[in-house]
Design an enzyme around this catalytic site. Structure first.
Site, PDB file in Angstrom:
ATOM      1  N   LYS A  22     115.068 -19.948 -31.269  1.00 54.10           N
ATOM      2  CA  LYS A  22     116.116 -20.428 -32.188  1.00 54.10           C
ATOM      3  C   LYS A  22     116.478 -19.368 -33.220  1.00 54.10           C
ATOM      4  O   LYS A  22     117.650 -19.076 -33.444  1.00 54.10           O
ATOM      5  CB  LYS A  22     115.628 -21.700 -32.902  1.00 54.10           C
ATOM      6  CG  LYS A  22     116.431 -22.061 -34.149  1.00 54.10           C
ATOM      7  CD  LYS A  22     115.920 -23.299 -34.835  1.00 54.10           C
ATOM      8  CE  LYS A  22     114.817 -23.075 -35.849  1.00 54.10           C
ATOM      9  NZ  LYS A  22     115.257 -22.667 -37.196  1.00 54.10           N
ATOM     10  N   ASN A  23     115.467 -18.785 -33.857  1.00 55.80           N
ATOM     11  CA  ASN A  23     115.753 -17.873 -34.970  1.00 55.80           C
ATOM     12  C   ASN A  23     116.251 -16.504 -34.509  1.00 55.80           C
ATOM     13  O   ASN A  23     116.683 -15.699 -35.329  1.00 55.80           O
ATOM     14  CB  ASN A  23     114.530 -17.736 -35.879  1.00 55.80           C
ATOM     15  CG  ASN A  23     114.298 -19.006 -36.683  1.00 55.80           C
ATOM     16  OD1 ASN A  23     115.162 -19.889 -36.716  1.00 55.80           O
ATOM     17  ND2 ASN A  23     113.142 -19.112 -37.315  1.00 55.80           N
ATOM     18  N   ARG A 100     121.232 -23.710 -43.075  1.00 48.90           N
ATOM     19  CA  ARG A 100     121.301 -22.517 -43.921  1.00 48.90           C
ATOM     20  C   ARG A 100     121.716 -21.270 -43.148  1.00 48.90           C
ATOM     21  O   ARG A 100     122.369 -20.395 -43.691  1.00 48.90           O
ATOM     22  CB  ARG A 100     119.920 -22.205 -44.519  1.00 48.90           C
ATOM     23  CG  ARG A 100     119.332 -23.217 -45.399  1.00 48.90           C
ATOM     24  CD  ARG A 100     117.984 -22.725 -45.850  1.00 48.90           C
ATOM     25  NE  ARG A 100     118.115 -21.452 -46.538  1.00 48.90           N
ATOM     26  CZ  ARG A 100     118.457 -21.321 -47.805  1.00 48.90           C
ATOM     27  NH1 ARG A 100     118.684 -22.379 -48.536  1.00 48.90           N
ATOM     28  NH2 ARG A 100     118.558 -20.132 -48.348  1.00 48.90           N
ATOM     29  N   CYS A 124     115.927 -25.841 -50.349  1.00 47.56           N
ATOM     30  CA  CYS A 124     115.646 -26.810 -49.301  1.00 47.56           C
ATOM     31  C   CYS A 124     114.208 -27.281 -49.438  1.00 47.56           C
ATOM     32  O   CYS A 124     113.522 -26.936 -50.407  1.00 47.56           O
ATOM     33  CB  CYS A 124     115.921 -26.230 -47.920  1.00 47.56           C
ATOM     34  SG  CYS A 124     114.684 -25.082 -47.388  1.00 47.56           S
ATOM     35  N   ARG A 129     114.848 -20.607 -51.985  1.00 44.08           N
ATOM     36  CA  ARG A 129     115.553 -19.820 -50.981  1.00 44.08           C
ATOM     37  C   ARG A 129     116.913 -19.258 -51.454  1.00 44.08           C
ATOM     38  O   ARG A 129     117.968 -19.589 -50.893  1.00 44.08           O
ATOM     39  CB  ARG A 129     115.709 -20.624 -49.696  1.00 44.08           C
ATOM     40  CG  ARG A 129     114.367 -21.135 -49.192  1.00 44.08           C
ATOM     41  CD  ARG A 129     114.455 -21.815 -47.865  1.00 44.08           C
ATOM     42  NE  ARG A 129     114.651 -20.888 -46.770  1.00 44.08           N
ATOM     43  CZ  ARG A 129     114.806 -21.262 -45.504  1.00 44.08           C
ATOM     44  NH1 ARG A 129     114.786 -22.533 -45.188  1.00 44.08           N
ATOM     45  NH2 ARG A 129     114.967 -20.357 -44.564  1.00 44.08           N
ATOM     46  N   PRO A 130     116.877 -18.375 -52.477  1.00 44.00           N
ATOM     47  CA  PRO A 130     118.142 -17.788 -52.937  1.00 44.00           C
ATOM     48  C   PRO A 130     118.716 -16.774 -51.933  1.00 44.00           C
ATOM     49  O   PRO A 130     118.054 -16.429 -50.960  1.00 44.00           O
ATOM     50  CB  PRO A 130     117.731 -17.072 -54.223  1.00 44.00           C
ATOM     51  CG  PRO A 130     116.276 -16.786 -54.074  1.00 44.00           C
ATOM     52  CD  PRO A 130     115.715 -17.868 -53.198  1.00 44.00           C
ATOM     53  N   ASP A 132     120.237 -13.840 -53.201  1.00 44.58           N
ATOM     54  CA  ASP A 132     120.578 -12.697 -54.052  1.00 44.58           C
ATOM     55  C   ASP A 132     120.433 -11.346 -53.337  1.00 44.58           C
ATOM     56  O   ASP A 132     121.222 -10.430 -53.567  1.00 44.58           O
ATOM     57  CB  ASP A 132     119.714 -12.727 -55.324  1.00 44.58           C
ATOM     58  CG  ASP A 132     118.227 -12.705 -55.009  1.00 44.58           C
ATOM     59  OD1 ASP A 132     117.788 -13.532 -54.180  1.00 44.58           O
ATOM     60  OD2 ASP A 132     117.502 -11.861 -55.557  1.00 44.58           O
ATOM     61  N   ASP A 314     105.982 -19.849 -40.384  1.00 45.15           N
ATOM     62  CA  ASP A 314     106.449 -20.934 -39.511  1.00 45.15           C
ATOM     63  C   ASP A 314     105.336 -21.498 -38.619  1.00 45.15           C
ATOM     64  O   ASP A 314     105.574 -22.449 -37.867  1.00 45.15           O
ATOM     65  CB  ASP A 314     107.632 -20.463 -38.650  1.00 45.15           C
ATOM     66  CG  ASP A 314     108.880 -20.231 -39.488  1.00 45.15           C
ATOM     67  OD1 ASP A 314     108.911 -20.695 -40.643  1.00 45.15           O
ATOM     68  OD2 ASP A 314     109.815 -19.580 -38.992  1.00 45.15           O
ATOM     69  N   ILE A 336     104.976 -16.876 -48.563  1.00 44.25           N
ATOM     70  CA  ILE A 336     106.415 -16.649 -48.344  1.00 44.25           C
ATOM     71  C   ILE A 336     107.267 -17.678 -49.093  1.00 44.25           C
ATOM     72  O   ILE A 336     108.233 -17.331 -49.755  1.00 44.25           O
ATOM     73  CB  ILE A 336     106.768 -16.696 -46.829  1.00 44.25           C
ATOM     74  CG1 ILE A 336     105.861 -15.766 -46.013  1.00 44.25           C
ATOM     75  CG2 ILE A 336     108.246 -16.375 -46.607  1.00 44.25           C
ATOM     76  CD1 ILE A 336     106.062 -14.297 -46.223  1.00 44.25           C
ATOM     77  N   ARG A 407     115.927 -29.915 -34.233  1.00 41.57           N
ATOM     78  CA  ARG A 407     116.548 -28.655 -34.654  1.00 41.57           C
ATOM     79  C   ARG A 407     115.881 -27.456 -33.984  1.00 41.57           C
ATOM     80  O   ARG A 407     116.507 -26.417 -33.805  1.00 41.57           O
ATOM     81  CB  ARG A 407     116.426 -28.477 -36.173  1.00 41.57           C
ATOM     82  CG  ARG A 407     117.139 -29.537 -36.953  1.00 41.57           C
ATOM     83  CD  ARG A 407     117.030 -29.252 -38.418  1.00 41.57           C
ATOM     84  NE  ARG A 407     117.663 -27.964 -38.703  1.00 41.57           N
ATOM     85  CZ  ARG A 407     117.795 -27.452 -39.908  1.00 41.57           C
ATOM     86  NH1 ARG A 407     117.333 -28.104 -40.944  1.00 41.57           N
ATOM     87  NH2 ARG A 407     118.375 -26.294 -40.085  1.00 41.57           N
TER      88      ARG A 407
END
Ligand code: EPZ
Length: 432
Positions: A22-23, A100, A124, A129-130, A132, A314, A336, A407
């Protein structure tokens, strides 16, 4: 909303086919925005996040063709993406809110069209989880960025300019976005302190096949010589290391034996080492990994999440549950994300012995048994952790909010049933 019902206590044995990642797939889809030619992705997983990304792509003007396909005899999807010219440069709130990873359209749209409006993702379930790092890095490439009404408005006159960028923190998302943006920039871009996750290598390989000039793949320094145009390509998505690691834990926790077909050892070295250290048998074959915990007494091990090649965040929730079946205490440290122990209160309701210290660490002690309960999780990996707990709990476990699992875990019940789990989905309509 659908639920999953599990009757615990079955030893899992057999083979599980590991799907495309997925990622990896999500940024690969967005990379197709960089060219007017067709990008075809094979070994695509059938997941709701992929459907959500496809819906966003269609709203931007991408034409998508879907084909049924096979990889090693297993049904998968192939998708072709073609964006002759984007009809919109806006990623609206309703799409970004649902997923996201929608922010992966920012780099490609800005690079090819000089403009993108992206709804700014909020925090979330696992942390703030910015974005920037993505934004300040694009500014270093000459983009002007304004945040207004919850949207990022990014613009550039002409092409992005190559720059030397040092990420202040290792970020998978920022590395992917900047990598895509830099392919069409004027001049050379150097990305220092880049994330080295295998999904980034997969993206860089596709981009090079499309005509990009990226070197340093698999290292923390990526060098991208900008080109004027990219072309189409066909690419096979890598196997999902997190899905593979999750089923490796399913084998270990039930003291069973599962062959993870298609799993790639180099993408899983650290988690597999932890399993070996705990006492699980691991055999690495050319195109599969066999995880064998039959008759084994496992010992607890400490784990700490880190960027690749460290232990993946994960897989933290899944390994934490495994430690409940090991002898002694294990310390689990999350570095993380600031809020990634949301599965713990639910596990406590099943009889777990876990003490969370602040937001960063948990002490997990082995217990004799867990007992089935109604549980629910707030994110994808935590939901899988509850499935694992259900597989060994006495009696019936009902996992609510199954949409999280949909998901990221393709055919979850089918795969687990195939190795002997007593698991079924209760459709909303089936309920009284
Ligand atoms: C990716 O998220 C994955 N998502 C996540 O998987 C995974 O947990 C994460 O990488 C870490 O491996 C996708 O690939 C779609 P980051 P990402 O940017 O890219 C901070 C799953 O379950 N940060 O590497 O969003 C951030 O807050 C999901 O499949 C900033 O401060 O993660 C975090 O603390 C969940 N500013 C750290 O960096 C930024 O601009 C690492 O995040 C960007 C990130």
């Amino acid at each position: 909303m659908d639920k999953i019902k599990i009757i615990g206590g079955k030893k899992l044995e057999g083979k599980i086919f590991i799907s495309g990642a997925k990622n990896a797939a999500l940024p690969l889809i967005c990379a197709s925005l960089l060219t007017d030619e067709t990008v075809t992705l094979t070994n695509m997983p059938m997941l709701s996040d992929i459907k959500a990304m496809n819906a966003l792509m269609e709203q931007l003007g991408t034409q998508i063709d879907e084909f049924n396909d096979f990889v090693d005899g297993h049904p998968t999807k192939t998708y072709s993406y073609r964006t002759p010219k984007a009809t919109s440069l806006v990623a609206p709130y309703d799409y970004v809110r649902k997923m996201r990873a929608s922010y992966y359209v920012l780099g490609p749209l800005l690079a090819r069209y000089g403009k993108c409006e992206l709804s700014l993702p909020g925090g979330c379930a696992i942390g703030a989880r910015p974005m920037d790092i993505h934004l300040s890095s694009l500014e270093q490439m000459g983009a002007s960025i304004e945040i207004k009404n919850g949207y990022v408005n990014a613009k550039i006159d002409g092409r992005l300019k190559g720059a030397k960028i040092t990420f202040r923190t290792v970020s998978v998302g920022a590395t992917c976005n900047l990598l895509m943006a830099a392919t069409l920039a004027e001049g050379t871009t150097i990305l220092e302190n880049s994330a080295m996750e295998p999904e980034i290598g997969d993206l860089a390989n596709l981009l090079n096949d499309m005509g990009a000039k990226i070197s340093g793949i698999g290292t923390p320094v990526l060098t991208i010589e900008g080109v004027e145009k990219l072309h189409g390509a066909t690419h096979k998505v890598i196997a999902d290391r997190i899905e593979a690691g999750s089923y490796a834990v399913a084998a270990a926790i039930t003291r069973g034996k599962i062959e993870l077909v298609n799993a790639q050892e180099p993408t899983l070295s650290r988690p597999l080492q932890i399993l070996r250290d705990m006492g699980v048998g691991i055999e690495v074959k050319e195109n599969s990994i066999i995880v064998d915990a039959r008759g084994k007494e496992l010992v607890g091990k400490d784990i700490m999440t880190e960027p690749f090649p460290g232990f993946p965040t994960d897989l933290q929730a899944q390994f934490l549950v495994l430690m409940l079946t090991a002898k002694g205490a294990s310390m689990v440290t999350e570095t993380i994300f600031e809020n990634r122990f949301m599965h713990v209160p639910e596990l406590l309701r099943m009889g777990a012995n876990i003490n969370v210290h602040g937001h960063a660490s948990a002490i997990v002690r082995g217990v004799d048994k867990l007992s089935g309960a109604q549980v629910m999780a707030t994110d994808l990996r935590a939901s899988f952790a509850l499935i694992l707990a259900g597989l060994i709990a006495e009696g019936e476990t009902i996992v609510n909010r199954v949409y999280h699992l949909d998901r990221g875990y393709e055919k979850l019940e089918e795969k687990l049933k195939g190795v002997g789990a007593q698991i079924e989905r209760i459709k909303e309509a089936d309920e009284e």
